[in-house]
Scaffold this active site. Structure first.
Site, short mmCIF file in Angstrom:
data_model
loop_
_atom_site.label_atom_id
_atom_site.label_comp_id
_atom_site.label_asym_id
_atom_site.label_seq_id
_atom_site.Cartn_x
_atom_site.Cartn_y
_atom_site.Cartn_z
CD GLU A 1 -4.65 -7.99 1.72
OE1 GLU A 1 -5.70 -7.40 2.12
OE2 GLU A 1 -3.45 -7.71 2.02
CD GLU B 1 -2.86 -1.32 2.45
OE1 GLU B 1 -2.74 -0.62 3.16
OE2 GLU B 1 -3.81 -2.05 2.35
#
Ligand code: XIL
Length: 366
Positions: free
Chosen positions: A256, A151
């Site tokens: 995910e 991220e």
């Protein structure tokens, strides 16, 4: 003679039916395509529920720690490491003959305080080095791949103003990959992020990955987290991103995966874990169970997504679900706390949902 033939035919049928039963595992069904992973929490790592433990062993062939390998847990203080749960995860993987994906080495969230106290580039680089050496070094040779950086890009494509960027500038990105390659030379190294289908973010990630490649650092793959919804992103958008990332010469992983079936609070996009929304009755409509029509929509959505993954299986290394069953999912508490969400393929009793069957059915057609 005829009855002997019939008997032989019956035996063949029984044997192949038994074969089908043991093939009734997502990991087995997709064995030749890509790894099928799941994220595991503490209870699952410790096999607290034997029924769920058997399900995990059967259905998945790659494990990610949902939390216990994040810096806050594994390296809470500069001179203190906490390997107990991560060691247990690797032991479980060994027992079940599954692989481990390491999540995550450098991330601004769930980050140990001491990283934030480093005020010069040299100090922070040294902290990164000892963290990566110690964590990736401990599990070197036992880890199929690492999320080296998680991220680092904002939805508008700019680099996130994390403590790493603020103190070191963008050099920290290539450095993280170089350190990881040194600590665990045989593992595949990934950049991982959410909202990876948005155009500005995709372009920003591509710019960043190209720079990492140009620096001479090894980067093997890009992880699309896949915290998606029933209607968004579209299959076309997901496909565009898979192709664009693969065009960099790296593998793509879906890292995910979960499909939120609840109404989305207006202000929340993606999976920024610092965002919070209210839990209201309108935002929590399925407290008594998932209506059949929504379950069917979810099954169709999962089937469409997996059909796309199969179409691009030459580019995809792994598809990991973010949790085992609906009851465990973080989506019951994100972005609003205490809702009843149904984003996974096993229900709260560990029974396969229509979504599970729809994904398996794609392989049976062949
Ligand atoms: C989540 C976990 O599922 C939660 O248990 C925890 O409270 C917060 O983090 N992106 C990531 C994951 O890379 O590590 C996050 O996992 C979800 C968003």
């Amino acid at each position: 003679m005829k009855s002997r033939l019939l008997l032989a035919a019956a035996i063949v049928c029984i044997i192949s039916a038994a074969g089908n039963i043991s093939a009734q595992s997502l990991a087995k069904a997709y064995e030749k395509d890509f790894l099928i992973g799941t994220a595991l929490n503490n209870n699952q790592i410790l096999e607290k529920d034997p029924v769920q433990a058997a399900l995990i062993a059967k259905e998945f062939n790659c494990y990610t720690a949902e939390n216990v390998m994040k810096s806050q847990v594994i390296h809470p203080e500069e001179d203190k490491y906490n390997f107990e749960m991560a060691d247990a995860l690797y032991a479980l993987a060994k027992k079940n003959n599954a692989k481990v994906h390491g999540h995550t080495l450098i991330w601004h969230s769930q980050l140990s305080r001491f990283f934030r106290d480093k005020k010069t580039p040299e100090e922070l680089a040294a902290a990164m080095e000892s963290h990566i050496n110690t964590v990736a070094g401990r599990y070197a040779g036992k880890t199929v791949s690492w999320d080296v950086v998680n991220e680092a890009v904002e939805d508008d494509g700019s680099l996130r103003k994390s403590t790493f960027l603020n103190v070191m500038g963008e050099d920290y990105l290539a450095l993280a990959f170089k350190l990881a390659a040194k600590a665990d030379p045989n593992a595949e190294l990934y950049y991982n992020d959410y909202s990876m289908t948005g155009k500005p973010k995709r372009e920003g990630v591509i710019r960043m990955v190209k720079k990492i490649q140009e620096s001479g650092a090894k980067i093997d793959g890009i992880g699309m987290q896949g915290h998606w919804h029933l209607e968004t992103p579209t299959i076309e958008d997901i496909e565009t991103s898979i192709l664009a990332y693969a065009a960099l010469g790296v593998k793509v992983a879906i890292t995910e995966l979960d499909i939120d079936v609840l109404p989305n609070p207006r202000n929340v996009q993606g999976a920024d874990i610092s965002q919070r929304a209210e839990n209201t009755t309108e935002l929590n409509p399925y407290v008594n169970g998932l209506p059949a029509d929504v379950e069917a929509k979810l099954a169709k959505r999962y089937q469409d997504i997996f059909a796309l993954f199969l179409k691009h299986k030459d580019k995809i290394s792994r598809v990991t679900f973010w949790g085992v069953n609906d009851g465990d999912s973080w989506k019951n508490n994100f972005p609003a706390r205490g809702r009843s969400n149904y984003p996974l393929i096993f229900d709260r009793e560990n029974k396969p949902k229509e979504a599970y069957k729809s994904i398996l059915a794609l392989k049976k057609k062949k």
